[in-house]
Design an enzyme around this catalytic site. Structure first.
Site, PDB file in Angstrom:
ATOM      1  N   ASP A 146       8.139  -2.315   7.682  1.00 36.92           N
ATOM      2  CA  ASP A 146       6.578  -2.607   6.445  1.00 36.92           C
ATOM      3  C   ASP A 146       6.679  -4.020   7.434  1.00 36.92           C
ATOM      4  O   ASP A 146       6.820  -5.183   6.628  1.00 36.92           O
ATOM      5  CB  ASP A 146       6.974  -2.721   5.358  1.00 36.92           C
ATOM      6  N   GLY A 193      -1.878   0.439  11.851  1.00 37.03           N
ATOM      7  CA  GLY A 193      -2.327   0.820  13.156  1.00 37.03           C
ATOM      8  C   GLY A 193      -3.023  -0.609  13.464  1.00 37.03           C
ATOM      9  O   GLY A 193      -3.684  -0.492  14.258  1.00 37.03           O
ATOM     10  N   ASP A 214      -3.301   1.448   3.947  1.00 38.42           N
ATOM     11  CA  ASP A 214      -3.057   2.433   3.057  1.00 38.42           C
ATOM     12  C   ASP A 214      -4.095   3.572   2.195  1.00 38.42           C
ATOM     13  O   ASP A 214      -4.758   3.878   2.640  1.00 38.42           O
ATOM     14  CB  ASP A 214      -2.022   1.491   1.846  1.00 38.42           C
TER      15      ASP A 214
HETATM   16  C1  GLA Z   1       2.470  -1.793   1.767  1.00 39.41           C
HETATM   17  C2  GLA Z   1       2.586  -0.406   2.484  1.00 39.41           C
HETATM   18  C3  GLA Z   1       2.902   0.432   2.112  1.00 39.41           C
HETATM   19  C4  GLA Z   1       4.017   0.030   0.731  1.00 39.41           C
HETATM   20  C5  GLA Z   1       3.848  -0.852   0.068  1.00 39.41           C
HETATM   21  C6  GLA Z   1       4.976  -2.093  -0.275  1.00 39.41           C
HETATM   22  O1  GLA Z   1       1.056  -1.912   1.889  1.00 39.41           O
HETATM   23  O2  GLA Z   1       1.420  -0.175   3.335  1.00 39.41           O
HETATM   24  O3  GLA Z   1       3.576   2.162   1.955  1.00 39.41           O
HETATM   25  O4  GLA Z   1       4.989   0.480   1.400  1.00 39.41           O
HETATM   26  O5  GLA Z   1       3.699  -2.055   1.259  1.00 39.41           O
HETATM   27  O6  GLA Z   1       4.705  -2.975  -0.696  1.00 39.41           O
END
Ligand code: GLA
Length: 387
Positions: A146, A193, A214
């Site tokens: 991430d 994205g 998200d």
């Molecule tokens: C981001 C990701 C989420 C999740 C959070 C965790 O927002 O897009 O899917 O993994 O981090 O902190």
């Protein structure tokens, strides 16, 4: 000019990456569960074990759900050698992996190419090789990587190409580290994205890449994300999938009709099906939505084609996904707040004359038809298999 240069970067990266793609096979979109949507930071060893138990007991494992994925907040400190350790919520990650494996399931974990994860825990920056090795030693089968704290560095880089180069380099670094372990680990890119990951995701070893920000457990947000996938179908295929984020089915913010719309759309999109609810307390209705065999078969169809928009008439949308053997899965969506009549002609989805139609959620053959009319409920869908 700039666009051309960007494409040149993308092509060069594609060629460099194709020789040694990382990751597990993911020949169909990954299916499983992830801790974030329901538990966020309230996740620990006991909860993960309970989810694995419930995955099997509920029948969802038998329906194809495999991965039990721990998201952010498991990370502890690094030791003097720089090796990452879980925090006290996860006393023994290897024992947890062994437990999940003993259930016939696979374990996923989470990190960031930045110094910190999105929730402010230890990221993998500068420790990529070490971390990949640790995950492999624990028995991890899936990594969600991430972007998080690398985002600001990219913004400061000064321009699209430099920013994209930082991101691509970071993802390649972890791809190579995962490859070096020799363990098949599904590689999930999470970068919301940014910079059209569908163009370069496969070249950095990604088995899936997030295409959006998200999701939340709200109908408006779910359809905003889901229907924004129009035009992306050509970028998905066996081993590399667009990821419009995890499921919210069963988390309580939508009605059963809306969750069926969510599940149908994700299946038509050949999206990863990562349940995001508490599997230990889900209702039979939630289990039936997540576990619907006809819908899962559409998502997991071996042809591996993502569906796309066929027609839009204001809040009414028709989407179709090619299936192996020439059939099509077709969703008749009504996003309006009132019931609506929607018509599908067999010719709309490429059939000459009449075609056999089946209502997937109703589990009912409708006969050989040239056209089908349905009253679709507000926020609902009629999902058809047309042959
Ligand atoms: C981001 C990701 C989420 C999740 C959070 C965790 O927002 O897009 O899917 O993994 O981090 O902190």
């Amino acid at each position: 000019m700039k666009t051309n240069r960007l494409w040149a970067v993308a092509i060069a990266v594609t060629l460099a990456g194709s020789a040694h793609a990382a990751g597990g096979a993911a020949m169909t979109p990954p299916m499983g569960w992830n801790s974030w949507n329901h538990f966020e930071a309230k996740i620990d060893d006991a909860t993960v074990r309970a989810q694995a138990d419930a995955m099997v007991k509920s029948g969802l494992a038998a329906a194809g759900y495999r991965y039990i994925n721990i998201d952010d907040t498991w990370e502890g400190e690094r030791d003097a050698e720089g090796v990452i350790h879980p925090n006290k919520k996860f006393p023994d990650m290897k024992a947890l992996a062994d437990y999940v494996h003993s259930k016939g399931l696979k374990l996923g974990i989470y990190s960031s190419p930045g110094a910190k994860t999105c929730a402010g825990f230890e990221g993998s920056l500068g420790h990529e090789v070490q971390d990949a090795k640790t995950y492999a030693e624990w028995g991890v089968d899936y990594l969600k990587y991430d972007l998080c704290s690398l985002g600001p560095k990219m913004q400061a880089a000064g321009g699209l190409e430099k920013a994209q180069a930082i991101e691509v380099e970071a993802y390649i670094k972890m791809r190579d580290a995962l490859t070096a372990t020799g363990r098949p680990i599904v590689y999930s890119l999470c970068q919301y994205g940014f910079y059209q990951p569908w163009r370069w995701g496969p070249s950095v070893g990604g088995n899936l890449w997030r295409t959006t920000g998200d999701i939340t457990d709200k109908f408006g947000r779910m359809i905003q994300i889901g229907f924004s996938q129009a035009g992306l179908s050509k970028y998905a295929g066996p081993g590399h999938w667009n990821d419009p984020d995890m499921l919210e089915v069963g988390n309580g913010g939508m009605s059963a009709i809306e969750y069926r719309t969510h599940m149908s759309l994700w299946a038509l999109l050949a999206a990863p099906l990562l349940a995001g609810n508490d599997l230990t307390t889900m209702t039979p209705e939630t289990a039936a939505i997540l576990g619907n065999k006809g819908v899962i078969a559409i998502d997991q169809d071996p042809l591996g084609k993502q569906g796309d928009r066929v027609r839009q008439e204001g809040p009414l949308e028709i989407w179709a996904k090619p299936l192996k053997g020439g059939a099509k899965a077709v969703g008749l969506f009504n996003l309006s707040d009132l019931p609506a009549n929607v018509e599908l002609k067999a010719s709309d989805v490429g059939f000459k004359g009449a075609a056999a139609m089946r209502d997937v959620w109703a589990d009912k053959d409708l006969g050989k038809l040239k056209a089908f009319h349905a009253v679709v409920p507000a926020h609902g869908v009629v999902l058809l298999r047309v042959d």
